[in-house]
Design a protein around this motif. Structure first.
Motif, mmCIF file in Angstrom:
data_model
loop_
_atom_site.group_PDB
_atom_site.id
_atom_site.type_symbol
_atom_site.label_atom_id
_atom_site.label_comp_id
_atom_site.label_asym_id
_atom_site.label_seq_id
_atom_site.Cartn_x
_atom_site.Cartn_y
_atom_site.Cartn_z
ATOM 1 N N TYR A 15 -6.788 1.548 9.325
ATOM 2 C CA TYR A 15 -7.564 0.543 10.043
ATOM 3 C C TYR A 15 -8.140 1.115 11.329
ATOM 4 O O TYR A 15 -9.298 0.905 11.654
ATOM 5 C CB TYR A 15 -6.687 -0.672 10.352
ATOM 6 C CG TYR A 15 -7.373 -1.686 11.222
ATOM 7 C CD1 TYR A 15 -8.320 -2.555 10.699
ATOM 8 C CD2 TYR A 15 -7.089 -1.753 12.577
ATOM 9 C CE1 TYR A 15 -8.963 -3.484 11.504
ATOM 10 C CE2 TYR A 15 -7.727 -2.680 13.387
ATOM 11 C CZ TYR A 15 -8.645 -3.544 12.846
ATOM 12 O OH TYR A 15 -9.282 -4.460 13.648
ATOM 13 N N GLN A 63 -1.560 -1.704 -2.234
ATOM 14 C CA GLN A 63 -2.076 -2.966 -1.729
ATOM 15 C C GLN A 63 -3.590 -2.891 -1.544
ATOM 16 O O GLN A 63 -4.132 -1.889 -1.094
ATOM 17 C CB GLN A 63 -1.407 -3.308 -0.397
ATOM 18 C CG GLN A 63 0.094 -3.527 -0.487
ATOM 19 C CD GLN A 63 0.705 -3.807 0.871
ATOM 20 O OE1 GLN A 63 -0.002 -3.949 1.855
ATOM 21 N NE2 GLN A 63 2.022 -3.887 0.908
ATOM 22 N N THR A 65 -5.228 -4.319 0.645
ATOM 23 C CA THR A 65 -5.534 -4.178 2.074
ATOM 24 C C THR A 65 -5.621 -2.718 2.479
ATOM 25 O O THR A 65 -6.334 -2.361 3.421
ATOM 26 C CB THR A 65 -4.459 -4.874 2.919
ATOM 27 O OG1 THR A 65 -3.161 -4.400 2.518
ATOM 28 C CG2 THR A 65 -4.515 -6.378 2.724
#
Length: 269
Positions: A15, A63, A65
């Motif tokens: 991220y 995942q 994400t």
């Protein structure tokens, strides 16, 4: 290849890399630094090898994400092909045979210097942005991909490796601008966008689904009429020409063979 704790550490910081920063928390020191690199990660399927009877999502088993942070995701299979295996083996042998010569000659060639200078110049001097025409084309493509994904999910119950969201749109924008930068262009035009979309479609969108459906429909040793197989897959929403191309590729890999004047297909592997 990043495995175990290394993969967990890298993916936990994706991220921040996406936002051009990365967080550091070591020895009681916590800070945020600028990110100047991309992340390249590799991992094996849960069972140790790719299972064609499972979906791409189940084979990757990470995942969404985490997966959505990557701009491109390629599925690389170890496929048994005589010519390809021979070429790989020859390359590895040559690498090891020339290892000593490479170690003794540490001088950088002019070609290496030129490439490094070229990459440095591209990064520092070229900062392309999308043209209005390219932005419009990209917007239309994004909407169409979203529509196709909804239709595919409703008709055959399968989706892409990761959900297609605005994050993937940003990924294609970055790809388009990178392609423009490689050509020292200050504008990312329609051609750059089309190539970025092609790369995205052939990676993240999982274009292996035709072969997967053929293998699900045919067990090893079974046979079926080519016409019947194609008709069944086209009723599932697949393009006939793409299905035929998948059969040709599988035949080249000796996974299927044709009999009765190519009217019947037999699954071999």
């Amino acid at each position: 290849m990043l495995l175990g704790n290394s993969l967990h550490y890298i993916t936990s910081n994706l991220y921040f890399v996406e936002k051009q920063t990365i967080s550091i928390a070591k020895a009681g020191i916590t800070t945020v630094l600028n990110s100047r690199t991309s992340v390249l990660a590799a991992a094996n399927p849960p069972s140790g090898r790719y299972d064609d009877l499972m979906t791409a999502r189940d084979n990757i088993d990470l995942q969404t994400t985490i997966l959505s942070r990557f701009d491109i995701i390629f599925i690389v299979k170890d496929i048994k092909m005589y010519a390809q295996d021979k070429s790989i083996a020859s390359h590895i042998i040559k690498v090891h045979a020339s290892a000593d010569a490479t170690a003794t000659d540490s001088k950088t060639t002019k070609e290496d210097n030129w490439l490094k200078r070229y990459i440095h110049y591209c990064r520092t001097e070229c900062h392309p942005r999308l043209s209005e025409s390219a932005a419009s084309r990209l917007q239309e493509s994004y909407v169409k991909i979203r529509q196709d994904m909804r239709r595919q999910s409703n008709e055959i119950g399968e989706t892409a490796v990761i959900p297609i969201t605005v994050r993937q749109l940003e990924a294609v924008v970055r790809l388009s601008e990178s392609l423009a930068r490689m050509t020292l262009s200050h504008v990312a035009n329609d051609n750059h966008v089309l190539e970025a979309i092609r790369l995205f479609n052939n990676s993240t969108m999982d274009k292996h689904q035709e072969e997967t459906q053929i293998k699900r429909r045919m067990g090893i040793g079974s046979h079926i009429s080519e016409r019947r197989l194609i008709d069944e897959l086209t009723r599932m929403g697949m393009n006939e020409s793409i299905v035929r191309r998948a059969l040709v590729v599988m035949h080249q890999r000796d996974e299927v063979e044709y009999k009765r004047e190519r009217r019947v297909i037999v699954r071999k592997a």
